[in-house]
Design an enzyme around this catalytic site. Structure first.
Site, PDB file in Angstrom:
ATOM      1  N   SER A  55       3.079  19.777  -0.967  1.00 50.28           N
ATOM      2  CA  SER A  55       3.594  18.635  -1.713  1.00 50.28           C
ATOM      3  C   SER A  55       4.628  19.093  -2.726  1.00 50.28           C
ATOM      4  O   SER A  55       4.642  20.251  -3.143  1.00 50.28           O
ATOM      5  CB  SER A  55       2.436  17.970  -2.457  1.00 50.28           C
ATOM      6  OG  SER A  55       2.922  17.010  -3.368  1.00 50.28           O
ATOM      7  N   TYR A  78      -4.835  18.063  -8.005  1.00 48.69           N
ATOM      8  CA  TYR A  78      -4.075  18.055  -6.756  1.00 48.69           C
ATOM      9  C   TYR A  78      -3.007  19.151  -6.789  1.00 48.69           C
ATOM     10  O   TYR A  78      -2.861  19.932  -5.845  1.00 48.69           O
ATOM     11  CB  TYR A  78      -3.452  16.665  -6.596  1.00 48.69           C
ATOM     12  CG  TYR A  78      -2.687  16.434  -5.328  1.00 48.69           C
ATOM     13  CD1 TYR A  78      -3.347  16.273  -4.118  1.00 48.69           C
ATOM     14  CD2 TYR A  78      -1.298  16.351  -5.340  1.00 48.69           C
ATOM     15  CE1 TYR A  78      -2.638  16.034  -2.948  1.00 48.69           C
ATOM     16  CE2 TYR A  78      -0.583  16.113  -4.177  1.00 48.69           C
ATOM     17  CZ  TYR A  78      -1.261  15.948  -2.990  1.00 48.69           C
ATOM     18  OH  TYR A  78      -0.551  15.717  -1.846  1.00 48.69           O
TER      19      TYR A  78
END
Ligand SMILES: *[C@@H]1O[C@H](CO)[C@@H](O)[C@H](O)[C@H]1NC(C)=O
Ligand SMILES: *[C@@H]1O[C@H](CO)[C@@H](O)[C@H](O)[C@H]1NC(C)=O
Length: 305
Positions: A172, A185
């Site tokens: 990501s 995350y």
């Protein structure tokens, strides 16, 4: 133009060529390829399953919900998958990781691609998003989104070695720059970049021809992203990109053995490349899409002493 001018022009041209260069993707290279993709009940994983199916691959998909997997597999068969099977399981559990790779070995007799894409522990189970010291949540999140990626890769590497296969890690932009409200995350996505970048080096040094692709994925139109945008009142000017295009970009990156891919290209590439040069400005940009905070984390508001 003097000598310096020409040199600079040449350097600039090389740089532009380097940035824009895209290796040619041969869709036929995936016909009959043996692929495992994790996290395929919705979103990018589901779209990858359909693309691999259209390209005539033999695919094993995973997710937790069996009923959903059955629907996805049925559609994959309609779309032309040479073979479409599933393993229903929780990648946070070692035995489910083992079952996944073992099933691929038994049913396919080998493996060409392992695409690590699953996401566990939903945002929705979290009450506070500012880091609040919730170590239990962090632990669960790390087990599913980080630890299991490494477990699955380790189980698959001996098979990938035999076929000169590819490992694809869906990372990501949150694993390259600092976004607020994503501490746990970001921890896993930065961690995956670190682990797999070092692993790549070791593979090269051992002359093991397994490619490792880290995918820098930006804001995609999936359910968690919509939830995130609403919950944090993120600027609506930031338009999410379609999961289907994103899925194809990942598949191409794996098939052409890229080191990293960026999707959507503009945001993801610029953020990744510019952060080392102008980190404060990139941080400012990442913060500025959110309205000012109205409250502080419980770490600072609840007096425990
Ligand atoms: C794998 O790549 C090596 C070179 O790294 C090559 O010698 C070997 O033939 C290849 N094996 C397969 C199965 O493609
Ligand atoms: C590694 O394997 C790929 C896929 O089989 C092949 O295209 C490539 O030439 C191999 N690399 C080397 C260094 O042999």
């Amino acid at each position: 133009m003097g000598k310096l001018g020409w040199t600079l022009a040449l350097l600039f041209a090389v740089l532009v060529g380097y940035i824009w260069y895209e290796p040619t993707f041969d869709p036929e290279s995936l016909r009959g390829a043996r692929v495992v993709v994790t996290g395929c009940s919705t979103g990018i994983g589901e779209q990858m399953a359909y693309h691999y199916a259209r390209l005539g691959a033999r695919v094993l998909i995973t997710a937790r919900r069996e009923a959903r997997l059955k629907e996805v597999v049925a559609k994959m068969k309609e779309l032309g998958a040479q073979e479409a099977i599933y393993v229903a399981g929780d990648m946070g559990k070692p035995e489910d990781c083992e079952r996944t790779i073992q099933t691929a070995k038994e049913k396919f007799g080998g493996l060409d691609y392992l695409v690590l894409n699953h996401v566990g522990t939903s945002y929705k189970s979290k009450k506070a998003f500012l880091w609040d010291g919730d170590m239990e949540f962090l632990h669960d999140h790390v087990m599913i989104n980080y630890y299991s990626y490494i477990r699955l890769a380790s189980l698959a590497l001996p098979l990938l070695h035999k076929t000169n296969g590819s490992l694809v890690v869906v990372g990501s932009i949150a694993g390259k720059i600092g976004n607020p409200f994503t501490t746990f995350y970001a921890a896993t996505k930065f961690g995956l970049d670190g682990f797999f970048t070092s692993l790549r080096q070791e593979l090269v040094m051992q002359e093991i021809n397994v490619s490792v692709t880290y995918c820098v994925i930006g804001f995609i139109d999936t359910e968690p992203a919509q939830y995130f945008q609403e919950t944090f009142q993120m600027s609506k000017d930031i338009k999410p990109s379609p999961p289907s295009d994103c899925a194809m970009a990942i598949i191409k990156g794996g098939a052409t053995r890229q080191r990293e891919i960026y999707y959507p290209w503009g945001n993801a590439w610029f953020a990744t490349k510019l952060r080392p040069l102008i980190p404060d400005l990139i941080d400012y940009g990442a913060r500025s899409v959110f309205p000012p905070l109205k409250e502080k984390s419980p770490l600072f508001t609840v007096d425990k002493h």
